[in-house]
Scaffold this motif. Structure first.
Motif, PDB file in Angstrom:
ATOM      1  N   LEU A  33       0.832  -1.206   0.000  1.00  0.00           N
ATOM      2  CA  LEU A  33       0.000   0.000   0.000  1.00  0.00           C
ATOM      3  C   LEU A  33       0.865   1.255   0.000  1.00  0.00           C
ATOM      4  O   LEU A  33       0.593   2.207  -0.731  1.00  0.00           O
ATOM      5  CB  LEU A  33      -0.942   0.001   1.211  1.00  0.00           C
ATOM      6  N   ALA A  34       1.933   1.243   0.813  1.00  0.00           N
ATOM      7  CA  ALA A  34       2.827   2.415   0.869  1.00  0.00           C
ATOM      8  C   ALA A  34       3.479   2.636  -0.486  1.00  0.00           C
ATOM      9  O   ALA A  34       3.578   3.757  -0.979  1.00  0.00           O
ATOM     10  CB  ALA A  34       3.871   2.221   1.962  1.00  0.00           C
ATOM     11  N   LYS A  35       3.924   1.550  -1.104  1.00  0.00           N
ATOM     12  CA  LYS A  35       4.544   1.636  -2.429  1.00  0.00           C
ATOM     13  C   LYS A  35       3.521   2.122  -3.464  1.00  0.00           C
ATOM     14  O   LYS A  35       3.831   2.959  -4.308  1.00  0.00           O
ATOM     15  CB  LYS A  35       5.112   0.267  -2.816  1.00  0.00           C
ATOM     16  N   GLY A  36       2.305   1.600  -3.356  1.00  0.00           N
ATOM     17  CA  GLY A  36       1.233   1.990  -4.282  1.00  0.00           C
ATOM     18  C   GLY A  36       0.879   3.466  -4.182  1.00  0.00           C
ATOM     19  O   GLY A  36       0.448   4.070  -5.154  1.00  0.00           O
ATOM     20  N   GLN A  37       1.041   4.024  -2.992  1.00  0.00           N
ATOM     21  CA  GLN A  37       0.717   5.450  -2.791  1.00  0.00           C
ATOM     22  C   GLN A  37       1.854   6.372  -3.220  1.00  0.00           C
ATOM     23  O   GLN A  37       1.647   7.570  -3.374  1.00  0.00           O
ATOM     24  CB  GLN A  37       0.453   5.734  -1.302  1.00  0.00           C
ATOM     25  N   ALA A  38       3.064   5.803  -3.375  1.00  0.00           N
ATOM     26  CA  ALA A  38       4.250   6.641  -3.593  1.00  0.00           C
ATOM     27  C   ALA A  38       4.236   7.291  -4.973  1.00  0.00           C
ATOM     28  O   ALA A  38       4.005   6.627  -5.983  1.00  0.00           O
ATOM     29  CB  ALA A  38       5.512   5.801  -3.416  1.00  0.00           C
ATOM     30  N   LYS A  39       4.452   8.615  -4.965  1.00  0.00           N
ATOM     31  CA  LYS A  39       4.618   9.321  -6.231  1.00  0.00           C
ATOM     32  C   LYS A  39       6.066   9.779  -6.355  1.00  0.00           C
ATOM     33  O   LYS A  39       6.554  10.055  -7.440  1.00  0.00           O
ATOM     34  CB  LYS A  39       3.667  10.516  -6.295  1.00  0.00           C
ATOM     35  N   GLY A  40       6.745   9.882  -5.242  1.00  0.00           N
ATOM     36  CA  GLY A  40       8.158  10.248  -5.230  1.00  0.00           C
ATOM     37  C   GLY A  40       8.881   9.377  -4.216  1.00  0.00           C
ATOM     38  O   GLY A  40       8.933   8.156  -4.371  1.00  0.00           O
ATOM     39  N   ARG A  41       9.322   9.982  -3.134  1.00  0.00           N
ATOM     40  CA  ARG A  41      10.089   9.236  -2.140  1.00  0.00           C
ATOM     41  C   ARG A  41       9.205   8.332  -1.297  1.00  0.00           C
ATOM     42  O   ARG A  41       8.024   8.589  -1.089  1.00  0.00           O
ATOM     43  CB  ARG A  41      10.857  10.206  -1.249  1.00  0.00           C
ATOM     44  N   LEU A  42       9.845   7.263  -0.841  1.00  0.00           N
ATOM     45  CA  LEU A  42       9.152   6.235  -0.062  1.00  0.00           C
ATOM     46  C   LEU A  42       9.986   5.938   1.185  1.00  0.00           C
ATOM     47  O   LEU A  42      11.153   5.534   1.067  1.00  0.00           O
ATOM     48  CB  LEU A  42       9.017   4.994  -0.950  1.00  0.00           C
TER      49      LEU A  42
END
Lengths: 125, 186
Positions: B20-29
């Protein structure tokens, strides 16, 4: 009857107060009791009542069965203690099973069953 | 989006939270790690989690206490994964072998809400430890009560609240906003 259950500290009582308009003086807190005060609208901590009945040497399922008519208009609040390791203490083992059996019976009799998770209620029935 | 993920131990919460965190990422993670290793078992667990995250693009930030300090080294316009409130509260509530901070739950809950408000996207992992048939001692029950308070506080401010059971998801809040992300990552 409405059965509201969920794990410890999930906000069950708050949910009942907010969603069923129950006042503080209409709630029976089981605490150290082995008997329900049937004049109240809501019963809080049925799990504790069940433990007290077991410690008195009586059968909680029989108690619930014989009083089903008298709780048919109540909101029953019970902590779900069914998902842990089997306790070493034989009384707690009996408690865990009795709560499960009583909750299954209450859920069958209830018009509505609600599970509370992190303060959020889900109507299961 | 702000997403709270809870459920039982070894049910796949971290894996789903990572997706989910990766899916939300548009830049830094960012991966905000809260566990403070106490023994070799913890060190191995941390190493295993670190290896599992390899190649996902996470920058790992160690923040076992004072959670908002993680922002000193992070860009707030990013996707965060905080794993977990359970370790964070333990570190804050039991700082030494014989000291206890009973005010930790309220403070940590406030700090986490503040963190949620400062970052663009965040997924927070907690643990559901509330359905066993044990009469706990006062201190353990205070910890459990404190963690539940944090869970409920976060559930109120999060857009989505998920329960993970052996890799399967029950959605307790935010069905509409969640479906697009869900289709993208799961």
């Amino acid at each position: 009857m409405v059965l509201v259950f969920g794990g410890a500290w999930q906000g069950k009582l708050e949910y009942v107060i907010q969603n069923y308009g129950v006042r503080e003086d209409e709630i029976f807190y089981c605490d150290d009791s082995s008997e329900i005060d049937f004049s109240k609208k809501a019963v809080y901590g049925l799990d504790r009542l069940i433990l007290n009945i077991i410690r008195d040497g009586a059968d909680p399922l029989e108690y619930i069965k014989s009083n089903l008519d008298r709780i048919s208009d109540k909101i029953i609040i019970c902590t779900d203690i069914s998902s842990g390791v089997v306790p070493m203490d034989p009384v707690l083992r009996q408690w865990r099973e009795a709560v499960g059996r009583c909750m299954a019976l209450l859920a069958r009799s209830a018009e509505r069953v609600v599970r509370i998770f992190c303060g959020i209620g889900t109507v299961l029935k | 989006m702000r997403i709270l993920v809870s459920g039982g131990c070894k049910n796949g919460k971290s894996y789903i939270a990572q997706r989910l965190a990766k899916g939300q990422a548009k830049g830094r993670l960012y991966y905000v790690a809260t566990m403070r290793p106490c023994d070799n078992e913890d060190i191995e667990r941390i190493e295993r989690h670190r290896r599992e995250r390899e190649g996902w693009g996470f920058d790992t930030v160690e923040q076992p206490v004072d959670i908002n300090k993680c922002l000193d080294s992070c860009d707030t316009d990013a996707s965060f994964l905080l794993d977990s409130t359970t370790a964070l509260l333990a570190n804050e509530m039991f700082p030494g072998s014989d000291s206890v901070n009973m005010d930790a739950p309220a403070r940590v809950a406030g700090e986490l809400v503040s963190l949620c408000q400062q970052v663009r996207d965040i997924v927070i992992v907690s643990d559901y430890i509330y359905s066993d048939a044990i009469l706990y001692d006062e201190l353990t029950d205070a910890y459990r009560r404190g963690l539940a308070y944090i869970d409920r506080t976060l559930a109120a401010v999060c857009d989505v609240v998920l329960e993970v059971a052996f890799g399967s998801i029950t959605l307790h809040k935010g069905g509409e906003v969640f479906s697009a992300l869900y289709e993208k990552v799961l």
